[in-house]
Design a protein around this motif. Sequence first.
Motif, mmCIF file in Angstrom:
data_model
loop_
_atom_site.group_PDB
_atom_site.id
_atom_site.type_symbol
_atom_site.label_atom_id
_atom_site.label_comp_id
_atom_site.label_asym_id
_atom_site.label_seq_id
_atom_site.Cartn_x
_atom_site.Cartn_y
_atom_site.Cartn_z
ATOM 1 N N UNK A 43 0.827 -1.197 0.000
ATOM 2 C CA UNK A 43 0.000 0.000 0.000
ATOM 3 C C UNK A 43 0.867 1.254 0.000
ATOM 4 N N UNK A 44 0.556 2.172 -0.902
ATOM 5 C CA UNK A 44 1.260 3.434 -0.975
ATOM 6 C C UNK A 44 2.560 3.392 -1.743
ATOM 7 N N UNK A 45 2.958 2.218 -2.286
ATOM 8 C CA UNK A 45 4.209 2.127 -3.026
ATOM 9 C C UNK A 45 4.118 2.918 -4.324
ATOM 10 N N UNK A 46 5.260 3.399 -4.851
ATOM 11 C CA UNK A 46 5.240 4.066 -6.159
ATOM 12 C C UNK A 46 4.625 3.153 -7.215
ATOM 13 N N UNK A 47 4.018 3.761 -8.237
ATOM 14 C CA UNK A 47 3.347 2.982 -9.274
ATOM 15 C C UNK A 47 4.339 2.054 -9.971
ATOM 16 N N UNK A 48 5.543 2.554 -10.274
ATOM 17 C CA UNK A 48 6.581 1.726 -10.883
ATOM 18 C C UNK A 48 7.563 1.343 -9.777
ATOM 19 N N UNK A 49 7.385 0.131 -9.249
ATOM 20 C CA UNK A 49 8.171 -0.303 -8.098
ATOM 21 C C UNK A 49 8.051 -1.803 -7.939
ATOM 22 N N UNK A 50 9.145 -2.502 -7.531
ATOM 23 C CA UNK A 50 9.019 -3.940 -7.250
ATOM 24 C C UNK A 50 8.000 -4.239 -6.169
ATOM 25 N N UNK A 51 7.762 -3.276 -5.262
ATOM 26 C CA UNK A 51 6.789 -3.490 -4.189
ATOM 27 C C UNK A 51 5.355 -3.374 -4.678
ATOM 28 N N UNK A 140 -4.107 6.160 -4.579
ATOM 29 C CA UNK A 140 -2.901 6.067 -3.762
ATOM 30 C C UNK A 140 -2.994 6.897 -2.481
ATOM 31 N N UNK A 141 -3.597 8.100 -2.477
ATOM 32 C CA UNK A 141 -3.776 8.792 -1.189
ATOM 33 C C UNK A 141 -4.643 7.997 -0.208
ATOM 34 N N UNK A 142 -5.641 7.260 -0.726
ATOM 35 C CA UNK A 142 -6.471 6.429 0.139
ATOM 36 C C UNK A 142 -5.651 5.264 0.693
ATOM 37 N N UNK A 143 -4.783 4.691 -0.123
ATOM 38 C CA UNK A 143 -3.913 3.616 0.353
ATOM 39 C C UNK A 143 -3.097 4.079 1.560
ATOM 40 N N UNK A 144 -2.526 5.265 1.458
ATOM 41 C CA UNK A 144 -1.705 5.771 2.562
ATOM 42 C C UNK A 144 -2.570 6.081 3.793
ATOM 43 N N UNK A 145 -3.777 6.588 3.562
ATOM 44 C CA UNK A 145 -4.693 6.836 4.673
ATOM 45 C C UNK A 145 -4.971 5.558 5.443
ATOM 46 N N UNK A 146 -5.306 4.497 4.727
ATOM 47 C CA UNK A 146 -5.639 3.223 5.370
ATOM 48 C C UNK A 146 -4.400 2.599 6.000
ATOM 49 N N UNK A 147 -3.296 2.600 5.274
ATOM 50 C CA UNK A 147 -2.052 1.994 5.774
ATOM 51 C C UNK A 147 -1.631 2.586 7.116
ATOM 52 N N UNK A 148 -1.786 3.910 7.276
ATOM 53 C CA UNK A 148 -1.287 4.597 8.454
ATOM 54 C C UNK A 148 -2.361 4.846 9.515
ATOM 55 N N UNK A 157 -3.128 -4.730 -0.157
ATOM 56 C CA UNK A 157 -3.787 -4.623 -1.456
ATOM 57 C C UNK A 157 -3.199 -5.679 -2.364
ATOM 58 N N UNK A 158 -3.970 -6.095 -3.353
ATOM 59 C CA UNK A 158 -3.515 -7.156 -4.246
ATOM 60 C C UNK A 158 -4.108 -6.951 -5.635
ATOM 61 N N UNK A 159 -3.453 -7.578 -6.629
ATOM 62 C CA UNK A 159 -3.816 -7.350 -8.029
ATOM 63 C C UNK A 159 -3.639 -8.641 -8.812
ATOM 64 N N UNK A 160 -4.582 -8.895 -9.714
ATOM 65 C CA UNK A 160 -4.402 -9.975 -10.682
ATOM 66 C C UNK A 160 -4.564 -9.389 -12.067
ATOM 67 N N UNK A 161 -3.506 -9.448 -12.880
ATOM 68 C CA UNK A 161 -3.619 -8.899 -14.233
ATOM 69 C C UNK A 161 -4.724 -9.612 -15.009
#
Length: 236
Positions: A43-51, A140-148, A157-161
């Motif tokens: 959650x909150x990781x940069x869009x282009x990131x291994x995380x 992404x701002x919501x991700x950081x809100x929830x994470x913290x 959070x999770x994703x399936x292409x």
Amino acid sequence: MTIHSFHLAEVSRRTGARALLRPPTPATAPGLDHLECLSLMRLGAPVVSPDRLQLRRLAVFAQWQEEAALDRFLVRDPLGPSLAAGWHVRMEYLRRWSSLAAFPGLPVRSGTWDQDKQVVAVTLARMRTPEIPRFLRHGRPVERLVRDHPGVSLAVAAFRPPRTISTFTVWHSTRQMLEMVHGRSSVPDPTRHADAMRERERRDFHHEFATFRFRPLSEHGSWDGATGLVPDSHAL
């Protein structure tokens, strides 16, 4: 009794790829109604990131006709032992907002719950591909809100292409979760979630979207070396 489960597990690259491409189905797992298998994101990781997409870390959300079916699956299904070696919570369905074709028949509301008791929330969405950049900008701002958020004991959070996305949160209380949803939490920029929901109402990000609320029944295993991820899990 129908139950739901949410799992987190570290798996081999081969197991992860197979689970994403060919997840278990009712035909292969007796007593399973539906199962969603996704790769974790931080959650909150940069869009282009291994995380942003962690292919060896799986999140699995499933509906079972009975708890015994889940027990059998964890022993007998090819994916089951990998999930059994991780962490999962078993849950009783309480209510939903909107609906998904993959989970038909769930009533809008199935029970009541003390506002001061722990609660689990799962969101699942099928994205409109052209709306993904806009979704990320507002999400992404919501991700950081929830994470913290101080009311959260676990948030992933999770994703399936190519276009399925999910979030999973465990809250110390329903009251704290609702305060976050409506922008009334005592945190910086508390309206981030409410602002994103207004943007979704203006122009939807999704083909399908639903939020589910659950009562945790039991917690099993560990995740990242931690146990007791559900508040007061000893009392479940």
